[in-house]
Design a protein around this motif. Sequence first.
Motif, PDB file in Angstrom:
ATOM      1  N   GLY A 168       7.031  77.605  25.562  1.00  0.00           N
ATOM      2  CA  GLY A 168       6.538  77.983  26.886  1.00  0.00           C
ATOM      3  C   GLY A 168       5.608  79.177  26.883  1.00  0.00           C
ATOM      4  N   THR A 169       5.423  79.819  25.721  1.00  0.00           N
ATOM      5  CA  THR A 169       4.452  80.931  25.633  1.00  0.00           C
ATOM      6  C   THR A 169       3.035  80.411  25.411  1.00  0.00           C
ATOM      7  OG1 THR A 169       4.617  81.203  23.215  1.00  0.00           O
ATOM      8  CG2 THR A 169       6.247  82.370  24.582  1.00  0.00           C
ATOM      9  N   SER A 170       2.877  79.095  25.301  1.00  0.00           N
ATOM     10  CA  SER A 170       1.572  78.498  25.007  1.00  0.00           C
ATOM     11  C   SER A 170       0.552  78.810  26.097  1.00  0.00           C
ATOM     12  CB  SER A 170       1.729  76.980  24.876  1.00  0.00           C
ATOM     13  OG  SER A 170       0.474  76.363  24.694  1.00  0.00           O
ATOM     14  N   PRO A 171      -0.724  78.947  25.714  1.00  0.00           N
ATOM     15  CA  PRO A 171      -1.773  79.072  26.733  1.00  0.00           C
ATOM     16  C   PRO A 171      -1.965  77.766  27.465  1.00  0.00           C
ATOM     17  CG  PRO A 171      -2.754  78.822  24.558  1.00  0.00           C
ATOM     18  CD  PRO A 171      -1.266  78.949  24.349  1.00  0.00           C
ATOM     19  N   SER A 172      -2.488  77.831  28.684  1.00  0.00           N
ATOM     20  CA  SER A 172      -2.733  76.615  29.475  1.00  0.00           C
ATOM     21  C   SER A 172      -3.900  76.853  30.421  1.00  0.00           C
ATOM     22  CB  SER A 172      -1.481  76.228  30.275  1.00  0.00           C
ATOM     23  OG  SER A 172      -1.099  77.261  31.162  1.00  0.00           O
ATOM     24  N   GLY A 173      -4.533  75.772  30.845  1.00  0.00           N
ATOM     25  CA  GLY A 173      -5.679  75.860  31.737  1.00  0.00           C
ATOM     26  C   GLY A 173      -5.328  76.560  33.045  1.00  0.00           C
ATOM     27  N   ALA A 174      -5.981  77.688  33.321  1.00  0.00           N
ATOM     28  CA  ALA A 174      -5.754  78.487  34.531  1.00  0.00           C
ATOM     29  C   ALA A 174      -4.284  78.905  34.669  1.00  0.00           C
ATOM     30  CB  ALA A 174      -6.206  77.731  35.788  1.00  0.00           C
ATOM     31  N   HIS A 175      -3.596  78.979  33.536  1.00  0.00           N
ATOM     32  CA  HIS A 175      -2.177  79.380  33.485  1.00  0.00           C
ATOM     33  C   HIS A 175      -1.327  78.523  34.427  1.00  0.00           C
ATOM     34  CE1 HIS A 175       1.031  81.974  32.180  1.00  0.00           C
ATOM     35  NE2 HIS A 175       1.368  82.275  33.404  1.00  0.00           N
ATOM     36  N   THR A 176      -1.581  77.213  34.408  1.00  0.00           N
ATOM     37  CA  THR A 176      -0.795  76.303  35.254  1.00  0.00           C
ATOM     38  C   THR A 176       0.507  75.871  34.581  1.00  0.00           C
ATOM     39  OG1 THR A 176      -2.149  74.487  34.392  1.00  0.00           O
ATOM     40  CG2 THR A 176      -2.768  75.402  36.548  1.00  0.00           C
ATOM     41  N   GLU A 177       0.610  76.072  33.261  1.00  0.00           N
ATOM     42  CA  GLU A 177       1.827  75.743  32.507  1.00  0.00           C
ATOM     43  C   GLU A 177       2.333  74.329  32.858  1.00  0.00           C
ATOM     44  OE1 GLU A 177       4.121  79.859  31.895  1.00  0.00           O
ATOM     45  OE2 GLU A 177       3.757  79.430  34.014  1.00  0.00           O
TER      46      GLU A 177
ATOM     47  N   LYS B  14      -1.755  70.191  43.455  1.00  0.00           N
ATOM     48  CA  LYS B  14      -2.350  71.344  42.773  1.00  0.00           C
ATOM     49  C   LYS B  14      -2.959  70.862  41.461  1.00  0.00           C
ATOM     50  CE  LYS B  14      -1.063  75.730  40.579  1.00  0.00           C
ATOM     51  NZ  LYS B  14       0.061  76.662  40.287  1.00  0.00           N
ATOM     52  N   THR B  15      -4.206  71.185  41.228  1.00  0.00           N
ATOM     53  CA  THR B  15      -4.895  70.738  40.025  1.00  0.00           C
ATOM     54  C   THR B  15      -4.316  71.413  38.789  1.00  0.00           C
ATOM     55  OG1 THR B  15      -6.940  70.440  41.288  1.00  0.00           O
ATOM     56  CG2 THR B  15      -7.127  70.501  38.892  1.00  0.00           C
ATOM     57  N   HIS B  16      -4.022  70.623  37.783  1.00  0.00           N
ATOM     58  CA  HIS B  16      -3.592  71.143  36.487  1.00  0.00           C
ATOM     59  C   HIS B  16      -4.715  70.894  35.494  1.00  0.00           C
ATOM     60  CE1 HIS B  16       1.072  71.256  37.103  1.00  0.00           C
ATOM     61  NE2 HIS B  16       0.420  72.212  37.752  1.00  0.00           N
ATOM     62  N   TYR B  17      -5.487  71.932  35.221  1.00  0.00           N
ATOM     63  CA  TYR B  17      -6.660  71.815  34.372  1.00  0.00           C
ATOM     64  C   TYR B  17      -6.254  71.621  32.909  1.00  0.00           C
ATOM     65  CZ  TYR B  17      -8.450  74.055  38.587  1.00  0.00           C
ATOM     66  OH  TYR B  17      -8.730  74.364  39.892  1.00  0.00           O
ATOM     67  N   TYR B  18      -6.932  70.683  32.242  1.00  0.00           N
ATOM     68  CA  TYR B  18      -6.710  70.452  30.812  1.00  0.00           C
ATOM     69  C   TYR B  18      -5.219  70.292  30.496  1.00  0.00           C
ATOM     70  CZ  TYR B  18     -11.567  71.910  30.463  1.00  0.00           C
ATOM     71  OH  TYR B  18     -12.919  72.001  30.614  1.00  0.00           O
ATOM     72  N   ASN B  19      -4.519  69.518  31.308  1.00  0.00           N
ATOM     73  CA  ASN B  19      -3.076  69.392  31.110  1.00  0.00           C
ATOM     74  C   ASN B  19      -2.726  68.765  29.765  1.00  0.00           C
ATOM     75  OD1 ASN B  19      -2.725  66.315  31.752  1.00  0.00           O
ATOM     76  ND2 ASN B  19      -3.924  67.105  33.463  1.00  0.00           N
ATOM     77  N   GLU B  20      -3.506  67.793  29.325  1.00  0.00           N
ATOM     78  CA  GLU B  20      -3.219  67.133  28.046  1.00  0.00           C
ATOM     79  C   GLU B  20      -3.353  68.116  26.887  1.00  0.00           C
ATOM     80  OE1 GLU B  20      -3.189  63.222  25.635  1.00  0.00           O
ATOM     81  OE2 GLU B  20      -2.652  63.717  27.687  1.00  0.00           O
ATOM     82  N   ILE B  21      -4.444  68.875  26.878  1.00  0.00           N
ATOM     83  CA  ILE B  21      -4.666  69.834  25.794  1.00  0.00           C
ATOM     84  C   ILE B  21      -3.632  70.948  25.848  1.00  0.00           C
ATOM     85  CG2 ILE B  21      -6.305  71.518  24.867  1.00  0.00           C
ATOM     86  CD1 ILE B  21      -8.549  69.719  25.942  1.00  0.00           C
ATOM     87  N   SER B  22      -3.337  71.433  27.046  1.00  0.00           N
ATOM     88  CA  SER B  22      -2.380  72.530  27.207  1.00  0.00           C
ATOM     89  C   SER B  22      -1.000  72.143  26.668  1.00  0.00           C
ATOM     90  CB  SER B  22      -2.276  72.926  28.681  1.00  0.00           C
ATOM     91  OG  SER B  22      -3.517  73.372  29.190  1.00  0.00           O
ATOM     92  N   VAL B  23      -0.528  70.968  27.036  1.00  0.00           N
ATOM     93  CA  VAL B  23       0.803  70.541  26.598  1.00  0.00           C
ATOM     94  C   VAL B  23       0.799  70.238  25.095  1.00  0.00           C
ATOM     95  CG1 VAL B  23       2.671  68.880  26.953  1.00  0.00           C
ATOM     96  CG2 VAL B  23       1.296  69.633  28.894  1.00  0.00           C
ATOM     97  N   SER B  24      -0.308  69.738  24.573  1.00  0.00           N
ATOM     98  CA  SER B  24      -0.396  69.472  23.139  1.00  0.00           C
ATOM     99  C   SER B  24      -0.289  70.767  22.337  1.00  0.00           C
ATOM    100  CB  SER B  24      -1.711  68.750  22.812  1.00  0.00           C
ATOM    101  OG  SER B  24      -1.771  67.484  23.441  1.00  0.00           O
ATOM    102  N   ILE B  25      -0.922  71.832  22.823  1.00  0.00           N
ATOM    103  CA  ILE B  25      -0.813  73.129  22.153  1.00  0.00           C
ATOM    104  C   ILE B  25       0.642  73.602  22.173  1.00  0.00           C
ATOM    105  CG2 ILE B  25      -1.497  75.562  22.220  1.00  0.00           C
ATOM    106  CD1 ILE B  25      -4.158  74.630  23.445  1.00  0.00           C
ATOM    107  N   ALA B  26       1.304  73.437  23.316  1.00  0.00           N
ATOM    108  CA  ALA B  26       2.710  73.829  23.436  1.00  0.00           C
ATOM    109  C   ALA B  26       3.577  73.039  22.451  1.00  0.00           C
ATOM    110  CB  ALA B  26       3.197  73.616  24.865  1.00  0.00           C
ATOM    111  N   CYS B  27       3.253  71.773  22.248  1.00  0.00           N
ATOM    112  CA  CYS B  27       4.009  70.956  21.292  1.00  0.00           C
ATOM    113  C   CYS B  27       3.831  71.487  19.867  1.00  0.00           C
ATOM    114  CB  CYS B  27       3.548  69.500  21.360  1.00  0.00           C
ATOM    115  SG  CYS B  27       4.033  68.638  22.877  1.00  0.00           S
ATOM    116  N   GLY B  28       2.623  71.921  19.538  1.00  0.00           N
ATOM    117  CA  GLY B  28       2.387  72.489  18.210  1.00  0.00           C
ATOM    118  C   GLY B  28       3.205  73.752  17.988  1.00  0.00           C
ATOM    119  N   ILE B  29       3.269  74.594  19.008  1.00  0.00           N
ATOM    120  CA  ILE B  29       4.077  75.807  18.913  1.00  0.00           C
ATOM    121  C   ILE B  29       5.558  75.454  18.794  1.00  0.00           C
ATOM    122  CG2 ILE B  29       4.788  77.887  20.168  1.00  0.00           C
ATOM    123  CD1 ILE B  29       1.973  78.076  21.286  1.00  0.00           C
ATOM    124  N   LEU B  30       5.993  74.429  19.506  1.00  0.00           N
ATOM    125  CA  LEU B  30       7.386  73.988  19.423  1.00  0.00           C
ATOM    126  C   LEU B  30       7.726  73.518  18.012  1.00  0.00           C
ATOM    127  CD1 LEU B  30      10.115  73.268  20.671  1.00  0.00           C
ATOM    128  CD2 LEU B  30       9.122  71.116  21.470  1.00  0.00           C
TER     129      LEU B  30
END
Length: 291
Positions: free
Chosen positions: A126-135, A210-226
């Motif tokens: 959950g510390t991963s970066p995300s588009g516009a910090h939408t997490e 509410k728009t979640h920008y780059y949700n696919e990329i954001s969650v993929s980064i979080a998966c890598g950190i996991l």
Amino acid sequence: MALFSSLTPLFTAIICVLIGVILKKKNGEREKRETKSKPLSHPWVDEDLKDCTDHQLEEEEVDEGWQGFDENIAHVPFFAERYSEAEMIKRSQEFYKLLNKRRSVRFLSDEPVPREVIDNVIRTAGTSPSGAHTEPWTFVVVQDPDLKHKIREIVEEEEEINYKKRMGDRWVNDLKRLRTNWIKEYLDTAPYLILIFKQVYGRLPNGKKKTHYYNEISVSIACGILLAALQNAGLYTVTSTPLNCGPHLRVLLQRPANEKLLLLLPVGYPKKDATVPALTRKPLEDIMVVM
């Protein structure tokens, strides 16, 4: 005059044939243009795995004026711990050695894993970066044996169809050396299953999307950190993206319609007799370009 009358049906027939040829040619050209404009069909692509970065929200549901962000958020000083060059090199080498031991393990033990460890690795993801910090992520942790078995039944039913029909000969042949198939015993034996959902949009207090920008990329980064956090904790998994299972699993786990399954991770310790393919990784010179 008699000659003209006798030739009239012939001329009419010729004209009809010419008109038919012209129309057929035009229709053929139109179909060719339409075919070129259509994207290639990939029947094996899971709708839940498609990138929704450009997800077009329905106009009447979007709040164009407010997206739930605090425009007056405070900016505070940032202080970072600084290491010596020698320490930096040492830490980077040690971290590489740790992650280079990571392997996809399909033979997982049912030995219990402390729940606190699972909490911590997900907290880390959950510390991963995300588009516009939408997490835009939801991590669903399943430990109930009956629920794990229901997940296995859904996955194996769809995976058998995937292997036999959807994936195609090339994909199935490429997987033979890894000795994988639609039987997923680890979904029962692993003490935890972590299902990662991407939130393709959120909800504002007024109920609008509410728009979640780059949700696919954001969650993929979080998966890598996991994955890195699991390796650091001494746990193992195999990255699973079961095609066409997302909608069924979303209903089973009672997740809302805005959540799409991205990844399924069985988590635990390897069995004592576990095996993995003797694979090698690309050397640095094959994956890095210095300009």
